[in-house]
Design an enzyme around this catalytic site. Structure first.
Site, PDB file in Angstrom:
ATOM      1  N   HIS A  62      -8.585  -4.007 -18.158  1.00 37.85           N
ATOM      2  CA  HIS A  62      -9.954  -4.508 -18.000  1.00 37.85           C
ATOM      3  C   HIS A  62     -10.659  -4.679 -19.353  1.00 37.85           C
ATOM      4  O   HIS A  62     -10.499  -3.851 -20.256  1.00 37.85           O
ATOM      5  CB  HIS A  62     -10.766  -3.573 -17.101  1.00 37.85           C
ATOM      6  CG  HIS A  62     -10.466  -3.770 -15.639  1.00 37.85           C
ATOM      7  ND1 HIS A  62     -10.748  -2.834 -14.678  1.00 37.85           N
ATOM      8  CD2 HIS A  62      -9.904  -4.823 -14.982  1.00 37.85           C
ATOM      9  CE1 HIS A  62     -10.370  -3.292 -13.490  1.00 37.85           C
ATOM     10  NE2 HIS A  62      -9.854  -4.483 -13.649  1.00 37.85           N
ATOM     11  N   HIS A 122      -6.726   1.328  -9.128  1.00 34.13           N
ATOM     12  CA  HIS A 122      -7.855   0.583  -9.716  1.00 34.13           C
ATOM     13  C   HIS A 122      -7.320  -0.755 -10.265  1.00 34.13           C
ATOM     14  O   HIS A 122      -7.814  -1.825  -9.952  1.00 34.13           O
ATOM     15  CB  HIS A 122      -8.477   1.430 -10.818  1.00 34.13           C
ATOM     16  CG  HIS A 122      -9.562   0.761 -11.594  1.00 34.13           C
ATOM     17  ND1 HIS A 122     -10.806   0.498 -11.061  1.00 34.13           N
ATOM     18  CD2 HIS A 122      -9.597   0.293 -12.878  1.00 34.13           C
ATOM     19  CE1 HIS A 122     -11.556  -0.115 -11.989  1.00 34.13           C
ATOM     20  NE2 HIS A 122     -10.847  -0.235 -13.091  1.00 34.13           N
ATOM     21  N   ASP A 136     -10.437   4.859 -15.427  1.00 32.97           N
ATOM     22  CA  ASP A 136     -11.092   4.393 -14.199  1.00 32.97           C
ATOM     23  C   ASP A 136     -10.336   4.795 -12.938  1.00 32.97           C
ATOM     24  O   ASP A 136     -10.512   4.199 -11.876  1.00 32.97           O
ATOM     25  CB  ASP A 136     -11.277   2.870 -14.244  1.00 32.97           C
ATOM     26  CG  ASP A 136     -12.308   2.462 -15.281  1.00 32.97           C
ATOM     27  OD1 ASP A 136     -12.872   3.351 -15.950  1.00 32.97           O
ATOM     28  OD2 ASP A 136     -12.548   1.242 -15.424  1.00 32.97           O
ATOM     29  N   ASP A 147     -13.596  -4.190 -20.423  1.00 34.95           N
ATOM     30  CA  ASP A 147     -14.459  -3.125 -20.948  1.00 34.95           C
ATOM     31  C   ASP A 147     -13.650  -1.922 -21.441  1.00 34.95           C
ATOM     32  O   ASP A 147     -14.217  -0.895 -21.810  1.00 34.95           O
ATOM     33  CB  ASP A 147     -15.509  -2.702 -19.904  1.00 34.95           C
ATOM     34  CG  ASP A 147     -14.899  -2.120 -18.650  1.00 34.95           C
ATOM     35  OD1 ASP A 147     -13.824  -2.595 -18.218  1.00 34.95           O
ATOM     36  OD2 ASP A 147     -15.480  -1.172 -18.087  1.00 34.95           O
ATOM     37  N   HIS A 148     -12.321  -2.044 -21.451  1.00 36.79           N
ATOM     38  CA  HIS A 148     -11.465  -0.993 -22.023  1.00 36.79           C
ATOM     39  C   HIS A 148     -10.633  -1.501 -23.201  1.00 36.79           C
ATOM     40  O   HIS A 148     -10.099  -0.709 -23.964  1.00 36.79           O
ATOM     41  CB  HIS A 148     -10.549  -0.399 -20.937  1.00 36.79           C
ATOM     42  CG  HIS A 148     -11.334   0.384 -19.928  1.00 36.79           C
ATOM     43  ND1 HIS A 148     -11.398   1.760 -19.927  1.00 36.79           N
ATOM     44  CD2 HIS A 148     -12.150  -0.031 -18.931  1.00 36.79           C
ATOM     45  CE1 HIS A 148     -12.211   2.157 -18.953  1.00 36.79           C
ATOM     46  NE2 HIS A 148     -12.675   1.093 -18.338  1.00 36.79           N
ATOM     47  N   HIS A 179     -16.260   6.178 -17.344  1.00 37.27           N
ATOM     48  CA  HIS A 179     -17.658   5.747 -17.220  1.00 37.27           C
ATOM     49  C   HIS A 179     -18.590   6.905 -16.898  1.00 37.27           C
ATOM     50  O   HIS A 179     -18.196   7.867 -16.234  1.00 37.27           O
ATOM     51  CB  HIS A 179     -17.800   4.708 -16.090  1.00 37.27           C
ATOM     52  CG  HIS A 179     -17.158   3.396 -16.387  1.00 37.27           C
ATOM     53  ND1 HIS A 179     -17.823   2.351 -16.989  1.00 37.27           N
ATOM     54  CD2 HIS A 179     -15.893   2.966 -16.165  1.00 37.27           C
ATOM     55  CE1 HIS A 179     -16.997   1.319 -17.117  1.00 37.27           C
ATOM     56  NE2 HIS A 179     -15.810   1.663 -16.630  1.00 37.27           N
TER      57      HIS A 179
HETATM   58 ZN   LIG Z   1     -11.449  -0.776 -15.083  1.00 42.61          ZN
END
Ligand SMILES: [Zn+2]
Length: 255
Positions: free
Chosen positions: A58, A114, A133, A60-61, A171
């Site tokens: 992802h 996920h 996540d 955001d990682h 998160h």
């Molecule tokens: Zn993720």
């Protein structure tokens, strides 16, 4: 000398993590949501980045991987993702692999659900797991690519870690997770205790991470899908833990 771990925020609600081995001066970033706060944290400590341990594809990682790789020429460790969204990978890691950050040993757990490629990094010697996540404090990630039984199985792998393992997740969602979990287990004493603690931390503008695996086992409703009282609370007595887990996840998706 024990490893040092630094926790900070990236983007809106992602965590950035650095783990540093004083013996060799190696420093790893767990994921790279964005480069700037990671560079700032490194400069603050006087550390040089040697490794990035990527958990899943992802954006955001992995958004900061290319810039950090260019700046530090560090090694990028990543799962065997089919999406090929993770750039600049030097080493692909899979279940049971043990890699080294300096002299620190890191065990790879495949924790899909996920995303299909999601892995978690266990530093057994430091009693720390970076679960990104898959497992949040009092929550878990959304099941985007896998199935509920697959995600439940991944959570069981994490739950099998020792009670005194520190859990570092992807998160800062703890306050909203606590609110949701109290809706299912309003009388769970461990959850009520965690709720008070989280309220205090957030009021003081402090991070709720890390948590202890012991507390997650007792208070995180997503890890408790095989506890009869949880199934009863959901009117699902007799259903499999994976089915109960799926129902909890569905409810959270709608919350
Ligand atoms: Zn993720």
């Amino acid at each position: 000398m024990a490893a040092e771990i630094r926790t900070f925020t990236c983007l809106n609600d992602n965590f950035g993590y650095l783990i540093h081995d004083p013996a060799t001066k190696a420093t790893a970033s767990i994921d790279a949501p964005e480069a700037a706060p990671i560079i700032k944290a490194l400069e603050r400590e006087g550390w040089t980045l040697t490794d990035i341990l990527v958990t899943h594809h992802h954006g955001d990682h992995v958004g900061g991987v290319a810039e950090l790789k260019q700046k530090f020429n560090c090694r990028v460790v990543a799962p065997h993702d089919k999406s090929t969204k993770i750039a600049n990978v030097d080493l692909r890691a899979g279940h049971g692999d043990v890699i080294k950050v300096g002299s620190l040993l890191v065990r790879v757990l495949e924790t899909p659900g996920h995303t299909l490629d999601h892995i978690s990094y266990v530093f057994d010697g430091e009693k720390a797991v970076f679960a990104a996540d898959t497992l949040f404090s009092i929550g878990c990630g959304r099941v985007f690519e896998g199935t509920y039984p697959m995600m439940w199985d991944s959570l069981l792998k994490l739950r099998a870690l020792p009670n005194d393992t520190r859990v570092y997740c992807g998160h800062e969602y703890t306050a909203s997770n606590v609110k949701f979990a109290l809706g299912i287990e309003p009388n769970n004493p461990a959850l009520k205790k965690r709720a008070e603690e989280v309220a205090k931390l957030r009021a003081a503008n402090k991070l709720t991470i890390p948590s202890l695996m012991r507390d997650e086992k007792e208070a995180n409703v997503f890890l408790r899908a095989d506890v009869p009282a949880v199934a009863t609370a959901l009117a699902m007595s007799g259903k499999t833990p994976a089915e109960v887990f799926g129902e909890i996840r569905e409810r959270k998706n709608r919350a």
